[in-house]
Design an enzyme around this catalytic site. Structure first.
Site, PDB file in Angstrom:
ATOM      1  N   SER A 173       0.856  -1.192   0.000  1.00 36.64           N
ATOM      2  CA  SER A 173       0.000   0.000   0.000  1.00 36.64           C
ATOM      3  C   SER A 173       0.889   1.238   0.000  1.00 36.64           C
ATOM      4  O   SER A 173       2.081   1.150   0.276  1.00 36.64           O
ATOM      5  CB  SER A 173      -0.880   0.019   1.248  1.00 36.64           C
ATOM      6  N   ASP A 174       0.304   2.370  -0.294  1.00 38.44           N
ATOM      7  CA  ASP A 174       1.029   3.619  -0.080  1.00 38.44           C
ATOM      8  C   ASP A 174       1.056   3.872   1.438  1.00 38.44           C
ATOM      9  O   ASP A 174       0.398   3.171   2.208  1.00 38.44           O
ATOM     10  CB  ASP A 174       0.355   4.780  -0.824  1.00 38.44           C
ATOM     11  N   CYS A 175       1.849   4.871   1.833  1.00 40.35           N
ATOM     12  CA  CYS A 175       2.096   5.000   3.268  1.00 40.35           C
ATOM     13  C   CYS A 175       0.914   5.631   3.979  1.00 40.35           C
ATOM     14  O   CYS A 175       0.517   6.759   3.678  1.00 40.35           O
ATOM     15  CB  CYS A 175       3.407   5.738   3.502  1.00 40.35           C
TER      16      CYS A 175
END
Ligand SMILES: *[C@@H]1O[C@H](CO)[C@@H](O)[C@H](O)[C@H]1NC(C)=O
Ligand SMILES: *[C@@H]1O[C@H](CO)[C@@H](O)[C@H](O)[C@H]1NC(C)=O
Ligand SMILES: *[C@@H]1O[C@H](CO)[C@@H](O)[C@H](O)[C@H]1NC(C)=O
Ligand SMILES: *[C@@H]1O[C@H](CO)[C@@H](O)[C@H](O)[C@H]1NC(C)=O
Ligand SMILES: *[C@@H]1O[C@H](CO)[C@@H](O)[C@H](O)[C@H]1NC(C)=O
Ligand SMILES: *[C@@H]1O[C@H](CO)[C@@H](O)[C@H](O)[C@H]1NC(C)=O
Ligand SMILES: *[C@@H]1O[C@H](CO)[C@@H](O)[C@H](O)[C@H]1NC(C)=O
Length: 802
Positions: free
Chosen positions: A311-313
């Site tokens: 996932s993105d952060c």
């Protein structure tokens, strides 16, 4: 030979043992050298009071998948969850150390991410130009070489304990709108060029010579791991009240196949990247990280990712609190994402809520095991467990070497685009130009040149310093506050400098204050009083050379300068990296012949008044009067078109090949597919065929040979870009599309034949309204360069139906 390598690495390890006492963990990256370079070292286990032979995951005779399963099967549920975040804790009782997954390497090792630290021992790394300028070189071998050099530095930093092995770069989103704040990070607006960039860069990062074609891709060793992001249709950051965390991109399947997903498909299928990151935005109402169709079905199922999806952060937090998707609980969101195909989270939601989500039945433990297996197989391929002997000698000497710094300078030189050169004002000659005025807000910048997702560079050469090698420089920053340029007290000094100089270089443009992550542009103009400064200075030069140097990622409407005869030359230099100033001066004084070509269309400012940034359609939207986007669909007048760029010499193209015809006779079970035609256009009896229904082998291949001649007086490189145009009369097609490019160096007077081999299925294909890739019948055109040369390719599809 193998024994010798083992011996050498033994001594290296022994040396580390003496110099430091840290663990194999990037969260400990701030301490200097680490004690062990890999997990499965018997002494390491012994230090912890463990016997390595008890742990089959260290048995090198077993396949990685089996070793990974052994490791995972030994963990409790709580321990498993602790490994699902980027800051994975490790399991002390199993001898598994912590590991921080998040490092970045967009254009050299970056400080972004917790996995990498610059220290006293490694104070910097080579900072290449921002990707948008590197893309302008259209030089595939350069793209790969930058990946190789960057990964050499990264692996050396890993050996020294200051970096991880998994790097979340490159950014391969398509620049759909010129206002996008992250344009500088990307390879531009063309999906094929972006995909080709990603293949080369990722292979440069990941490949180890001799192990490129291993039969089981899950055993292929990797130098470092790359990551193609942000999947998908992500190209709005913050525009008016729209922001990337809550934006729902409304995208047609046609645009998805043709534009947004194409670079990702290429990166996975042809680049064999080990990771894809899903983006923050929703696509058609669903958060990308929770969408089973986008993740499991497409990335893993259709394209066959050998690696992990991250996932993105803080994506999980964003889905719960910003998107409030389905009003899901924390547990619901991680369950949806895991089930969609997510393997790793940048963040802490799995660590915090994963156990509860499993105990109350939202998550199947088996799916956690699947995810962890994908992650650990990648770490095994990276040598985290066993080491990679051939890479263990990399160290301090391999970071910021003269050769690497020179490559950073060369990449910038190769990318710089000359937009204007009236009366061949450039190159300047240092025999006539002794006094150089360097004015403008970016004339003495350093960190502006390395843009974002940067590290700490080895050193800098600012434009002012670059020009000092060629003459006596008088520098006036001109705008007291830099690029915003609202403080104009120094304008008279700039005017005075131009008045007294033999030539004036105005270094203007933007910086991260105007375009960056979470910040899109409102307009395409130069900020503040920069235009006024440029006009005043060019008047003062009284006809002596005035060179405008534009530093920016996105395009800037500089019509006023294009049309002003007192500004003879214009260069676009992107954000040119740590040696940018040297590269600019080398081009201006003719030590390098410019050859970059624009990787994005440069629009005039009125373009953005015609359509909002959140209209995702690439094609024009007639009901709202929106023009099309990118050179593929924009029919209006551009300030400078995609692919534009001048040289100090002149190249002539001629076609060695003659027209081609491709004949396709359909079988009993192959069907013609209809297409929509414009009124009055002739409809062939069999308009098209679905590409997946036919054999795209040699039968559909064709060659195009282009003779390129340097007919000018100076040696130089030329990027030859080849497009295809679909047959006339088909509705709503692209105007043209890039199908290939090659860069060639030619001495003055020299000529070379460039051979291109294309396949109709790929190069003449179009995506129809319902998202099928089809090969249309009729007369396609192969176009070389700016419409200089045309070659017809007739596609005849003969149906076998009565
Ligand atoms: C990662 O976890 C460790 C141990 O829980 C903690 O000390 C460290 O600060 C964390 N690092 C980051 C970047 O959050
Ligand atoms: C989410 O909750 C809000 C407030 O309770 C409600 O108005 C909304 O309809 C809910 N949305 C969904 C998708 O259930
Ligand atoms: C566990 O999950 C349930 C359902 O999702 C939730 O109602 C509960 O508050 C959670 N418990 C804890 C301790 O987080
Ligand atoms: C080029 O130079 C000639 C002669 O010096 C001059 O007349 C002409 O205006 C110049 N052209 C441009 C475009 O500057
Ligand atoms: C140029 O930039 C450098 C580095 O930021 C700075 O030290 C120096 O003072 C600047 N020179 C001028 C003349 O502004
Ligand atoms: C492409 O880049 C490589 C690596 O920097 C360089 O050696 C080569 O000369 C470049 N090719 C051309 C045609 O400019
Ligand atoms: C490239 O094309 C030219 C002209 O058609 C031909 O003479 C040459 O052999 C070709 N080279 C290769 C490598 O195919």
């Amino acid at each position: 030979m193998a024994n010798l390598t083992a011996l050498v690495s033994f001594f290296v390890l022994f040396f580390f043992t003496l110099t430091s006492a840290s663990e194999i963990s990037s969260s400990n990256a701030s301490s200097a050298t680490r004690k062990y370079t890999h997990v499965c070292d018997p002494q390491r286990f012994a230090d912890q009071g463990l016997d390595m032979s008890d742990f089959h995951f260290c048995d090198k005779l077993l396949r990685y998948e089996i070793r990974a399963k052994d490791l995972i099967d030994r963990m409790t549920l709580a321990e498993k969850m602790n490994q699902m975040g980027d800051n994975s804790t490790g399991v002390f009782r199993l001898g598994l150390p912590p590991y921080e997954w998040w490092s970045e390497i967009l254009h050299g090792v970056a400080t972004t991410g917790f996995g990498t630290k610059f220290t006293k021992e490694v104070p910097g790394a080579t900072s290449f130009p921002n990707v948008i300028l590197t893309a302008a070189t259209f030089n595939e071998s350069l793209w790969k070489l930058i990946g190789q050099v960057s990964s050499t530095e990264a692996r050396a930093m890993y050996n020294l304990g200051t970096a991880g092995l998994t790097f979340w770069s490159p950014n391969i989103n398509v620049v759909r709108d010129p206002r996008w704040g992250r344009t500088l990070e990307t390879p531009g607006e063309d999906p094929f060029v972006i995909g080709t960039y990603s293949i080369n860069f990722v292979r440069g990062l990941q490949d180890i010579e001799g192990f490129v074609h291993v039969r089981n891709p899950n055993s292929r060793p990797l130098k470092i791991g790359g990551c193609c992001k942000h999947y998908t249709a992500y190209d709005i950051d913050k525009w008016h009240d729209i922001d990337r965390h809550s934006f729902d991109a409304k995208v047609t399947e046609r645009d998805m196949v043709e534009t947004f997903n194409r670079p990702f498909e290429m990166c996975i299928r042809e680049g064999d990247v080990v990771s894809v990151m899903c983006s923050f935005n929703n696509v058609n109402g669903i958060p990308t990280c929770s969408d089973p169709k986008l993740l499991g079905e497409t990335i893993r199922g259709e394209w066959g990712l050998n690696g992990y999806i991250t996932s993105d952060c803080c994506s999980m937090d964003v889905i719960v609190h910003r998107q409030k998707w389905l009003n899901d609980s924390n547990e619901d969101v991680i369950a949806q994402s895991l089930n969609a195909g997510l393997d790793l989270e940048c963040g802490w939601y799995f660590q915090r809520y994963g156990e509860n989500a499993t105990m109350n039945g939202r998550i199947k433990e088996r799916d956690i095991d699947r995810a962890l297996k994908n992650n650990y197989v990648v770490l095994m391929r990276l040598g985290f467990f066993d080491g990679i002997p051939s890479l263990e000698s990399l160290g301090k000497k391999d970071i910021c070497s003269d050769e690497h710094i020179e490559l950073a300078a060369d990449a910038a030189r190769q990318g710089i685009v000359m937009l204007k050169n009236d009366n061949q004002t450039l190159p300047l000659s240092s025999s006539t130009v002794k006094n150089i005025a360097v004015v403008g807000p970016n004339g003495n910048v350093t960190d502006t040149m390395i843009g974002n997702y940067a590290g700490i560079p080895c050193k800098y050469t600012s434009p002012k310093d670059g020009f000092s090698k060629y003459g006596n420089v008088i520098f006036v920053k001109s705008c007291g506050d830099g690029t915003p340029c609202t403080k104009t007290d120094d304008f008279p000094a700039a005017v005075e400098a131009a008045n007294n100089a033999d030539a004036t270089i105005i270094v203007a443009g933007l910086d991260l204050g105007f375009e960056r992550e979470e910040f899109d542009r409102d307009d395409l103009k130069l900020p503040g009083q920069q235009t006024d400064l440029i006009n005043q200075v060019s008047n003062a030069a009284k006809g002596r050379p005035v060179i405008l140097v534009v530093m920016s990622g996105g395009c800037i409407d500089i019509s006023f300068a294009k049309n002003n005869p007192k500004i003879q030359s214009i260069l676009w230099v992107g954000y040119p990296g740590e040696e940018g100033g040297r590269a600019i001066a080398d081009v201006v004084f003719g030590n390098h012949n410019p050859s970059g070509k624009l990787p994005v269309t440069w629009y005039t400012n009125d373009y953005i008044e015609k359509l909002p940034m959140n209209s995702m359609s690439l094609r024009p939207v007639p009901e709202f009067g929106y023009p099309g986007r990118t050179y593929k669909f924009f029919k209006g007048e551009a300030l400078y078109p995609f692919g534009y760029g001048l040289s100090y010499t002149e190249f002539q193209y001629s076609m060695v090949s003659s027209g081609k015809a491709l004949h396709l006779k359909l079988g009993r079970l192959q069907h013609c597919r209809d297409l929509a035609y414009e009124d009055g256009a002739a409809r062939p009896p069999c308009p098209a065929v679905v590409v997946d229904d036919i054999n795209c082998g040699r039968m559909l291949e064709f060659e195009v040979d282009v003779l390129v001649k340097n007919v000018g007086k100076m040696d130089g490189s030329e990027a030859v870009i080849v497009y295809s145009k679909p047959p006339e009369g088909i509705m709503e097609t692209h105007i043209k599309q890039v199908i290939g490019f090659q860069r060639v160096f030619l001495k003055a007077g020299e000529s070379k034949t460039l051979n291109f081999t294309f396949n109709g299925c790929k190069s003449l294909m179009l995506v129809d309204k319902t998202a099928y890739k089809v090969l249309p019948s009729g007369k396609h055109m192969i176009v070389v360069g700016d419409e200089e040369l045309f070659l017809p390719v007739q596609v005849n599809i003969q149906s076998n139906h009565k």
